[in-house]
Each structure stands twice: as structure tokens, then as C-alpha cells.
Scaffold this active site. Structure first.
Site, mmCIF file in Angstrom:
data_model
loop_
_atom_site.group_PDB
_atom_site.id
_atom_site.type_symbol
_atom_site.label_atom_id
_atom_site.label_comp_id
_atom_site.label_asym_id
_atom_site.label_seq_id
_atom_site.Cartn_x
_atom_site.Cartn_y
_atom_site.Cartn_z
ATOM 1 N N VAL A 54 -29.221 -7.264 -12.881
ATOM 2 C CA VAL A 54 -28.156 -7.136 -11.893
ATOM 3 C C VAL A 54 -28.692 -7.382 -10.479
ATOM 4 O O VAL A 54 -28.037 -8.030 -9.665
ATOM 5 C CB VAL A 54 -27.485 -5.744 -11.979
ATOM 6 C CG1 VAL A 54 -26.422 -5.579 -10.897
ATOM 7 C CG2 VAL A 54 -26.883 -5.530 -13.363
ATOM 8 N N CYS A 55 -29.892 -6.905 -10.199
ATOM 9 C CA CYS A 55 -30.449 -6.967 -8.845
ATOM 10 C C CYS A 55 -30.449 -8.367 -8.232
ATOM 11 O O CYS A 55 -30.012 -8.529 -7.090
ATOM 12 C CB CYS A 55 -31.856 -6.376 -8.814
ATOM 13 S SG CYS A 55 -31.908 -4.635 -9.276
ATOM 14 N N PRO A 56 -30.928 -9.398 -8.954
ATOM 15 C CA PRO A 56 -30.947 -10.706 -8.286
ATOM 16 C C PRO A 56 -29.560 -11.244 -7.969
ATOM 17 O O PRO A 56 -29.400 -11.989 -7.002
ATOM 18 C CB PRO A 56 -31.689 -11.611 -9.273
ATOM 19 C CG PRO A 56 -31.598 -10.936 -10.578
ATOM 20 C CD PRO A 56 -31.522 -9.461 -10.277
ATOM 21 N N ILE A 59 -28.879 -9.675 -4.561
ATOM 22 C CA ILE A 59 -29.790 -10.188 -3.541
ATOM 23 C C ILE A 59 -29.401 -11.616 -3.164
ATOM 24 O O ILE A 59 -29.325 -11.960 -1.977
ATOM 25 C CB ILE A 59 -31.245 -10.103 -4.031
ATOM 26 C CG1 ILE A 59 -31.634 -8.631 -4.226
ATOM 27 C CG2 ILE A 59 -32.192 -10.794 -3.058
ATOM 28 C CD1 ILE A 59 -32.921 -8.427 -5.011
#
Length: 183
Positions: A54-56, A59
Site C-alpha cells: 500500500v505504501c508506494p 508515496i
């Protein structure tokens, strides 16, 4: 957890530079403090871990809006509890992060995460927390998502626009629309 009206904490963290400098071992690392970019708004967002799923997506989405935030005199800082070396390695090996235009801060001692109150008690990583901090260092917006749910960077931009009007903005207000007038 810190909230609206609180002063954003002081910090001094090693970061991987945004842009091409962050991809070169000779120029990648810098020190970032809360005093940097004085007089500007700051968007500080935390993510749990590098090399995740999920993080990328978040970002990259903030990166695509970087110019919009810059046009609003706002600097973006992304933060996780991973080291600057992990951040750089992730940028080098994730095609969508190679052109990331903002710094990735390494909160390896978890001081900023703890200072903001966004360290997950069970996992020991930062929650998906978002702070908009005004030029005087006062928090004007806070949002926190569960570890499994990504946030909406376009909504953060909308909220920044509303905050920068210093006016009453109704639900779903968009930049350029009329604000509310108190009777």
C-alpha cells in the site's frame, strides 16, 4: 496523538533526497529538521514500512501532486521508521519511486513517530498519519488511517487549499468556489 492546534515537534533526521540526488550514493543523504524551509507550510506524512504494497501507492500519489503542493508554498516530507539506506534501496529498485520529488526521512529511533503519537502499539511502526503544519509550526490538520488502508493525497491537497483561505469552507469545497460568509 498530537492534534490540531498543537506545535509539531522538533526533529533532526537523516533523509534520502528527492529527485536525482537521491539516487546517487554521493549525494543521496541529507539532514532535515523542522526549521528547514522556514516560512512554508509542511505536509508530513508517515507510512509503516518500505518494500510493502500500500505504501508506494500513497508515496507515488503524493509525488504526482508535488508541484501542486509546491505551488501552495508547501514542502512535503515522507517519513517511516526504516533507515535512509532502506529508503534509497527502495527508490533504486521500485520504478515508480525513482522520480520521487521529495525527501524520505528515516525515523529509525522512532522519536518523531513517538513525538507525534503515531507509533502503532502492536507493530512498532508508524501509522498512516498525515499532518499539515502551518508556517508557524502549528498543526492545522491530522488524519490517520489503519495500516491496511491508503489515504487520499488529493483530499489532503483540498484541505490545504481550504486552510489557506482562512475562511469558512463547506463540505466538499474546492479551490475557486465560494466560501461561507457568517451572518
Amino acid at each position: 496523538m498530537l492534534t490540531v492546534g498543537d506545535r509539531f515537534p522538533s526533529f533532526k533526521l537523516t533523509a534520502v533526497e528527492g529527485g536525482p540526488k537521491g539516487l546517487d550514493l554521493n549525494t543521496a543523504f541529507t539532514t532535515v529538521t523542522e526549521a528547514d524551509q522556514a516560512g512554508k507550510w509542511k505536509l508530513v506524512f508517515f507510512w509503516p514500512k518500505d518494500f510493502t504494497f500500500v505504501c508506494p501507492t500513497e508515496i507515488v500519489a503524493f509525488g504526482k501532486l508535488a508541484r501542486e503542493f509546491e505551488d501552495r508554498d508547501t514542502v512535503i516530507y515522507g517519513v517511516s521508521t526504516d533507515s535512509e539506506f532502506v529508503h534509497m534501496n527502495w527508490r533504486l529498485h521500485h520504478a515508480d519511486l525513482k522520480d520521487l520529488p521529495f525527501a524520505m526521512l528515516a525515523d529509525i529511533k522512532r522519536e518523531l513517530s513517538q513525538g507525534c503519537g503515531v507509533l502503532d502499539k502492536n507493530e512498532g511502526v508508524a501509522l498512516r498519519a498525515t499532518f499539515l503544519v502551518d508556517p508557524e509550526g502549528i498543526i492545522r490538520y491530522v488524519g490517520v488511517n489503519d495500516l491496511s488502508v491508503g489515504r487520499n493525497p488529493q483530499e489532503v491537497l483540498r484541505i490545504l487549499d481550504a486552510l489557506q483561505t482562512d475562511e469558512l469552507c463547506p463540505c466538499n469545497w474546492q479551490k475557486g468556489e465560494d466560501v461561507l460568509k457568517a451572518a
